[in-house]
Write a protein that holds these residues in place. Sequence first.
Motif, PDB file in Angstrom:
ATOM      1  N   GLU A 170       0.811  -1.224   0.000  1.00  0.00           N
ATOM      2  CA  GLU A 170       0.000   0.000   0.000  1.00  0.00           C
ATOM      3  C   GLU A 170       0.843   1.274   0.000  1.00  0.00           C
ATOM      4  N   ASP A 171       2.109   1.173   0.407  1.00  0.00           N
ATOM      5  CA  ASP A 171       2.983   2.351   0.414  1.00  0.00           C
ATOM      6  C   ASP A 171       3.352   2.815  -0.994  1.00  0.00           C
ATOM      7  N   PHE A 172       3.183   1.947  -1.989  1.00  0.00           N
ATOM      8  CA  PHE A 172       3.546   2.269  -3.370  1.00  0.00           C
ATOM      9  C   PHE A 172       2.405   2.920  -4.143  1.00  0.00           C
ATOM     10  N   LYS A 173       1.221   2.861  -3.608  1.00  0.00           N
ATOM     11  CA  LYS A 173       0.033   3.254  -4.357  1.00  0.00           C
ATOM     12  C   LYS A 173       0.129   4.692  -4.866  1.00  0.00           C
ATOM     13  N   GLY A 174      -0.026   4.855  -6.172  1.00  0.00           N
ATOM     14  CA  GLY A 174      -0.062   6.170  -6.784  1.00  0.00           C
ATOM     15  C   GLY A 174       1.288   6.801  -7.069  1.00  0.00           C
ATOM     16  N   LEU A 175       2.387   6.171  -6.650  1.00  0.00           N
ATOM     17  CA  LEU A 175       3.704   6.746  -6.896  1.00  0.00           C
ATOM     18  C   LEU A 175       4.156   6.460  -8.331  1.00  0.00           C
ATOM     19  N   LYS A 176       4.801   7.411  -8.951  1.00  0.00           N
ATOM     20  CA  LYS A 176       5.367   7.223 -10.292  1.00  0.00           C
ATOM     21  C   LYS A 176       6.783   6.679 -10.142  1.00  0.00           C
ATOM     22  N   PHE A 177       7.025   5.502 -10.728  1.00  0.00           N
ATOM     23  CA  PHE A 177       8.311   4.831 -10.585  1.00  0.00           C
ATOM     24  C   PHE A 177       9.012   4.695 -11.925  1.00  0.00           C
ATOM     25  N   ARG A 178      10.264   5.117 -11.956  1.00  0.00           N
ATOM     26  CA  ARG A 178      11.081   4.897 -13.150  1.00  0.00           C
ATOM     27  C   ARG A 178      11.405   3.421 -13.266  1.00  0.00           C
ATOM     28  N   ILE A 179      11.229   2.896 -14.478  1.00  0.00           N
ATOM     29  CA  ILE A 179      11.630   1.523 -14.754  1.00  0.00           C
ATOM     30  C   ILE A 179      12.394   1.480 -16.075  1.00  0.00           C
ATOM     31  N   LYS A 180      13.139   0.405 -16.274  1.00  0.00           N
ATOM     32  CA  LYS A 180      13.696   0.119 -17.591  1.00  0.00           C
ATOM     33  C   LYS A 180      12.564  -0.355 -18.494  1.00  0.00           C
ATOM     34  N   SER A 181      12.794  -0.315 -19.806  1.00  0.00           N
ATOM     35  CA  SER A 181      11.775  -0.764 -20.745  1.00  0.00           C
ATOM     36  C   SER A 181      11.612  -2.271 -20.618  1.00  0.00           C
ATOM     37  N   SER A 182      10.594  -2.690 -19.896  1.00  0.00           N
ATOM     38  CA  SER A 182      10.388  -4.105 -19.605  1.00  0.00           C
ATOM     39  C   SER A 182       8.935  -4.336 -19.253  1.00  0.00           C
ATOM     40  N   LYS A 183       8.288  -5.239 -19.973  1.00  0.00           N
ATOM     41  CA  LYS A 183       6.901  -5.575 -19.663  1.00  0.00           C
ATOM     42  C   LYS A 183       6.777  -6.193 -18.275  1.00  0.00           C
ATOM     43  N   VAL A 184       7.819  -6.926 -17.867  1.00  0.00           N
ATOM     44  CA  VAL A 184       7.794  -7.550 -16.546  1.00  0.00           C
ATOM     45  C   VAL A 184       7.861  -6.491 -15.450  1.00  0.00           C
ATOM     46  N   ASP A 186       7.046  -3.390 -15.736  1.00  0.00           N
ATOM     47  CA  ASP A 186       5.786  -2.647 -15.798  1.00  0.00           C
ATOM     48  C   ASP A 186       4.725  -3.358 -14.962  1.00  0.00           C
ATOM     49  N   ALA A 187       4.620  -4.676 -15.158  1.00  0.00           N
ATOM     50  CA  ALA A 187       3.640  -5.464 -14.394  1.00  0.00           C
ATOM     51  C   ALA A 187       3.978  -5.471 -12.908  1.00  0.00           C
ATOM     52  N   GLN A 188       5.263  -5.501 -12.585  1.00  0.00           N
ATOM     53  CA  GLN A 188       5.694  -5.478 -11.182  1.00  0.00           C
ATOM     54  C   GLN A 188       5.198  -4.236 -10.469  1.00  0.00           C
ATOM     55  N   MET A 189       5.421  -3.066 -11.080  1.00  0.00           N
ATOM     56  CA  MET A 189       5.023  -1.829 -10.423  1.00  0.00           C
ATOM     57  C   MET A 189       3.501  -1.688 -10.357  1.00  0.00           C
ATOM     58  N   ARG A 190       2.817  -2.134 -11.381  1.00  0.00           N
ATOM     59  CA  ARG A 190       1.348  -2.064 -11.363  1.00  0.00           C
ATOM     60  C   ARG A 190       0.767  -2.997 -10.297  1.00  0.00           C
ATOM     61  N   PRO A 196       4.262   2.928 -13.525  1.00  0.00           N
ATOM     62  CA  PRO A 196       5.600   2.786 -14.129  1.00  0.00           C
ATOM     63  C   PRO A 196       5.860   3.844 -15.203  1.00  0.00           C
ATOM     64  N   GLN A 197       7.102   4.341 -15.233  1.00  0.00           N
ATOM     65  CA  GLN A 197       7.524   5.334 -16.216  1.00  0.00           C
ATOM     66  C   GLN A 197       8.852   4.871 -16.821  1.00  0.00           C
ATOM     67  N   LEU A 314       3.460  -9.572  -5.255  1.00  0.00           N
ATOM     68  CA  LEU A 314       4.121  -9.671  -6.549  1.00  0.00           C
ATOM     69  C   LEU A 314       4.030 -11.060  -7.181  1.00  0.00           C
ATOM     70  N   GLU A 315       3.496 -12.026  -6.455  1.00  0.00           N
ATOM     71  CA  GLU A 315       3.384 -13.386  -6.994  1.00  0.00           C
ATOM     72  C   GLU A 315       2.591 -13.466  -8.300  1.00  0.00           C
ATOM     73  N   PRO A 316       1.519 -12.677  -8.469  1.00  0.00           N
ATOM     74  CA  PRO A 316       0.761 -12.765  -9.728  1.00  0.00           C
ATOM     75  C   PRO A 316       1.567 -12.369 -10.969  1.00  0.00           C
ATOM     76  N   VAL A 317       2.655 -11.650 -10.799  1.00  0.00           N
ATOM     77  CA  VAL A 317       3.443 -11.204 -11.945  1.00  0.00           C
ATOM     78  C   VAL A 317       4.001 -12.400 -12.701  1.00  0.00           C
ATOM     79  N   ARG A 318       4.455 -13.397 -11.971  1.00  0.00           N
ATOM     80  CA  ARG A 318       5.007 -14.587 -12.637  1.00  0.00           C
ATOM     81  C   ARG A 318       3.952 -15.260 -13.497  1.00  0.00           C
ATOM     82  N   ARG A 319       2.757 -15.441 -12.946  1.00  0.00           N
ATOM     83  CA  ARG A 319       1.690 -16.091 -13.711  1.00  0.00           C
ATOM     84  C   ARG A 319       1.294 -15.237 -14.922  1.00  0.00           C
TER      85      ARG A 319
END
Length: 342
Positions: A170-184, A186-190, A196-197, A314-319
């Motif tokens: 819940e501490d991450f909610k609404g924060l804009k996070f820089r990521i590398k260009s990666s679909k994984v 992107d899914a992690q931060m969401r 994700p940015q 973050l477990e759903p990201v793998r699936r």
Amino acid sequence: MQCFKSTIGARTTLCMLACLALSPVLGAQGAESVIVIKFSHVVARDTPKGKGAEYFKKLVEERTQGRVRVEVYPNSQLYKDKEELEALQLGSVQMLAPSVSKFGPMGVKAFEAFDLPYLFDSYDAAHKITHGPIGESMLRQLRQHEMTGLAFWDNGFKEFTANRPLRRPEDFKGLKFRIKSSKVLDAQMRALGAIPQVMSFSEVYQALQTGVVDGAETPPANIYTQRWHEVQRYMSMSHHGYDAYVVVANRKFWDSLPADIRSALEQALNDATRYVESISAQEEAGAINAIRDSGKCRIVELTAEERSSLKTALEPVRRQMEKRIGREVLESIEAATRSDPK
């Protein structure tokens, strides 16, 4: 040298530079040539990758007795991370060590497994992949993209930075996070409720400073040497992802080398890889202490329960990413690391 955008004019310029870069430099008497390797990367010299590149340069120049000269360009001096792979493919540089995240968007989806959160819980577990047949298979796939995959280099385990403590999802909610260009990623931060940015590594400090993004993730050595800790109030010790680089060479250049030179380079690279692995944990610990001693960024130690809550979120990201990366790839990684003592 300027950083080039992907335009027709820029591509033409890169091609012209490539022809020059692939040409040998004449020796003092003009009788024999010196092979010049431009090794470009985007991080500081005082990081595991930066030190590994300099060590590789030292070994190569000593062992080839001056027949090869390695020119190392750190800190995006030649190209930003969005541009360097195209420069390599065109031959404008001969070697790079980009993040593993760079190869998924090119179509080599197996590399995206490394972006999965909490995939490895130790360097030993990661090395079972990077030193084994799974890693070798990934490297071989790069040849179809005009690259020769040579080695994996440790960068460390990633931590989150922000201007608030990040302990629970819940501490991450609404924060804009820089990521590398990666679909994984992107899914992690969401999955954590963040936004994700995608942004070049060289642009992150200013983006954090001006509030364009609220936080970022990378290993401590990068946080310290890029001075993110000066513009972020907290570094949360999430240890949520293994970060690695792939040392690659322009395929045409590598294949054109004399056999004895290529052998010397391969051995130097093997030794440089072991060197990087030997210093990674120490560099990580040193950077954490330096950040703490700076007094500008507070180190947030997570409890076992807090870390578990992040892993669960973050477990759903793998699936979610299983079809994209490949179930067989993920099952092979799990099988290879299952016996890891940690």
